[in-house]
Design a protein around this motif. Structure first.
Motif, mmCIF file in Angstrom:
data_model
loop_
_atom_site.group_PDB
_atom_site.id
_atom_site.type_symbol
_atom_site.label_atom_id
_atom_site.label_comp_id
_atom_site.label_asym_id
_atom_site.label_seq_id
_atom_site.Cartn_x
_atom_site.Cartn_y
_atom_site.Cartn_z
ATOM 1 N N LYS B 5 8.293 -2.921 4.964
ATOM 2 C CA LYS B 5 8.083 -4.026 3.834
ATOM 3 C C LYS B 5 7.110 -4.097 2.900
ATOM 4 N N GLN B 6 7.534 -4.111 1.537
ATOM 5 C CA GLN B 6 6.483 -4.405 0.427
ATOM 6 C C GLN B 6 6.654 -5.704 -0.046
ATOM 7 N N ASN B 7 5.787 -6.640 0.377
ATOM 8 C CA ASN B 7 6.107 -7.894 0.225
ATOM 9 C C ASN B 7 5.660 -8.474 -1.186
ATOM 10 N N SER B 8 4.939 -7.746 -1.965
ATOM 11 C CA SER B 8 4.709 -8.146 -3.263
ATOM 12 C C SER B 8 5.740 -7.293 -4.448
ATOM 13 N N PRO B 9 6.674 -7.724 -4.936
ATOM 14 C CA PRO B 9 7.478 -7.342 -6.002
ATOM 15 C C PRO B 9 6.720 -6.518 -7.233
ATOM 16 N N SER B 10 5.535 -7.364 -7.417
ATOM 17 C CA SER B 10 4.925 -6.797 -8.789
ATOM 18 C C SER B 10 3.386 -7.154 -8.594
ATOM 19 N N LEU B 11 2.538 -6.268 -9.363
ATOM 20 C CA LEU B 11 1.228 -6.476 -9.488
ATOM 21 C C LEU B 11 0.704 -6.147 -10.822
ATOM 22 N N SER B 12 -0.207 -6.853 -11.239
ATOM 23 C CA SER B 12 -0.745 -6.542 -12.549
ATOM 24 C C SER B 12 -2.149 -6.495 -12.553
ATOM 25 N N VAL B 13 -2.586 -5.432 -12.975
ATOM 26 C CA VAL B 13 -4.311 -5.138 -12.893
ATOM 27 C C VAL B 13 -4.740 -4.630 -14.555
ATOM 28 N N GLN B 14 -5.824 -4.839 -14.623
ATOM 29 C CA GLN B 14 -6.564 -4.602 -15.925
ATOM 30 C C GLN B 14 -7.132 -3.069 -15.701
ATOM 31 N N GLU B 15 -6.881 -2.237 -16.801
ATOM 32 C CA GLU B 15 -7.141 -1.132 -16.757
ATOM 33 C C GLU B 15 -8.597 -0.588 -16.358
ATOM 34 N N GLY B 16 -9.062 0.183 -15.648
ATOM 35 C CA GLY B 16 -10.415 0.502 -15.067
ATOM 36 C C GLY B 16 -10.488 -0.261 -13.716
ATOM 37 N N ARG B 17 -9.927 -1.326 -13.389
ATOM 38 C CA ARG B 17 -10.206 -1.886 -12.295
ATOM 39 C C ARG B 17 -9.272 -1.108 -10.903
ATOM 40 N N ILE B 18 -9.429 -1.670 -9.885
ATOM 41 C CA ILE B 18 -8.809 -1.221 -8.593
ATOM 42 C C ILE B 18 -7.301 -1.675 -8.557
ATOM 43 N N SER B 19 -6.310 -0.966 -8.272
ATOM 44 C CA SER B 19 -5.082 -1.456 -7.801
ATOM 45 C C SER B 19 -4.828 -1.207 -6.257
ATOM 46 N N ILE B 20 -4.550 -2.309 -5.461
ATOM 47 C CA ILE B 20 -4.269 -2.229 -4.107
ATOM 48 C C ILE B 20 -2.874 -2.457 -3.883
ATOM 49 N N LEU B 21 -1.927 -1.549 -3.568
ATOM 50 C CA LEU B 21 -0.569 -1.782 -3.027
ATOM 51 C C LEU B 21 -0.385 -1.809 -1.599
ATOM 52 N N ASN B 22 0.335 -2.932 -1.102
ATOM 53 C CA ASN B 22 0.420 -3.113 0.341
ATOM 54 C C ASN B 22 1.571 -2.729 0.835
ATOM 55 N N CYS B 23 1.666 -2.265 2.166
ATOM 56 C CA CYS B 23 3.058 -1.904 2.802
ATOM 57 C C CYS B 23 2.886 -2.308 4.396
ATOM 58 N N ASP B 24 3.731 -2.850 4.893
ATOM 59 C CA ASP B 24 3.774 -3.313 6.327
ATOM 60 C C ASP B 24 5.030 -2.771 7.070
ATOM 61 N N TYR B 25 4.918 -2.352 8.385
ATOM 62 C CA TYR B 25 6.153 -1.815 9.157
ATOM 63 C C TYR B 25 6.280 -2.297 10.483
ATOM 64 N N THR B 26 7.287 -2.374 11.051
ATOM 65 C CA THR B 26 7.509 -3.014 12.117
ATOM 66 C C THR B 26 7.850 -2.129 13.352
ATOM 67 N N ASN B 27 8.044 -0.821 13.082
ATOM 68 C CA ASN B 27 8.315 0.246 14.222
ATOM 69 C C ASN B 27 6.858 0.961 14.332
ATOM 70 N N SER B 28 6.504 0.787 15.818
ATOM 71 C CA SER B 28 5.242 1.532 16.207
ATOM 72 C C SER B 28 5.522 2.803 16.284
ATOM 73 N N MET B 29 6.876 3.393 16.287
ATOM 74 C CA MET B 29 7.212 4.762 16.620
ATOM 75 C C MET B 29 7.093 5.516 15.256
ATOM 76 N N PHE B 30 6.827 4.959 13.970
ATOM 77 C CA PHE B 30 6.590 5.937 12.718
ATOM 78 C C PHE B 30 5.611 6.508 12.885
ATOM 79 N N ASP B 31 5.673 7.878 12.325
ATOM 80 C CA ASP B 31 4.761 8.887 12.591
ATOM 81 C C ASP B 31 4.043 9.456 11.395
#
Lengths: 111, 114
Positions: B5-31
């Protein structure tokens, strides 16, 4: 070195027509894949192949067939196109355990 | 049910700043986890990956962090540049699965403003 290429880039079909999408890679990759991407969705795997002459079903295989007669080519066929198959189709390839390389996509519209 | 799951469809950031994109998963078997970047009318391109045995992987301006207990990973881009504007997809590989079993999130559209 062209990487992964897809033919055609665009296509419009009428419901019930058939067509074949061609994917070619020149990196000697064993694995090849077909995905579809719909608006607001991630990429979903249709079919994949782990080597020449082999194919396997992915997450959304219904309505599609594939063939891998040559190592460098992976064909995706639609026997009787439906509007629900309107999508952007991506082909990808890789060596086992490595990241996938994607082609530029084929935009298909079924009316 | 969505496994990645990527719960944020969009993100806006100013040049030079940090971008943080998030991702959650449900399956503990992901390797194994990967991030792909996609520009309009192009195919996705591989950006960076991380194995489940690590908690951080860095490549230039891009760093991926993995928190297995929270089933969460994030991509940090520092500093952000206008050329980073694209859709970013998080993808996961199940344990023992071939790369054909990539499971993608729906993507986050990053806009970096000059």
């Amino acid at each position: 070195n062209a990487g992964v290429t897809q033919t055609p880039k665009f296509r419009v079909l009428k419901t019930g027509q058939s067509m074949t999408l061609l994917c070619a890679q020149d990196m000697n990759h064993e694995y090849m894949y077909w995905y579809r991407q719909d608006p607001g969705m991630g990429l979903r795997l249709i079919h994949y192949s782990v080597g020449e002459g082999t194919t396997a079903k992915g997450e959304v295989p219904d309505g599609y067939n594939v063939s891998r007669l040559k190592k460098q080519n992976f064909l995706l066929g639609l026997e009787s196109a439906a509007p629900s198959q309107t999508s952007v189709y991506f082909c990808a390839s890789n060596l086992a355990g490595a990241e996938q390389y994607f082609g530029p996509g084929t935009r298909l519209t079924v009316t | 049910d969505q496994q990645v799951k990527q719960n944020s469809p969009s993100l806006s950031v100013q040049e030079g700043r940090i971008s943080i994109l998030n991702c959650d998963y449900t399956n503990s078997m992901f390797d194994y986890f990967l991030w792909y970047k996609k520009y309009p009318a192009e195919g996705p391109t591989f950006l960076i990956s991380i194995s489940s045995i690590k908690d951080k992987n860095e490549d230039g301006r891009f760093t991926v962090f993995l928190n297995k207990s929270a089933k969460h990973l994030s991509l940090h881009i520092v500093p952000s540049q206008p050329g980073d504007s694209a859709v970013y997809f998080c993808a996961a590989v199940p344990y023992g699965g071939s790369q054909g079993n990539l499971i993608f999130g729906k993507g986050t559209k990053l806009s970096v403003k000059p």
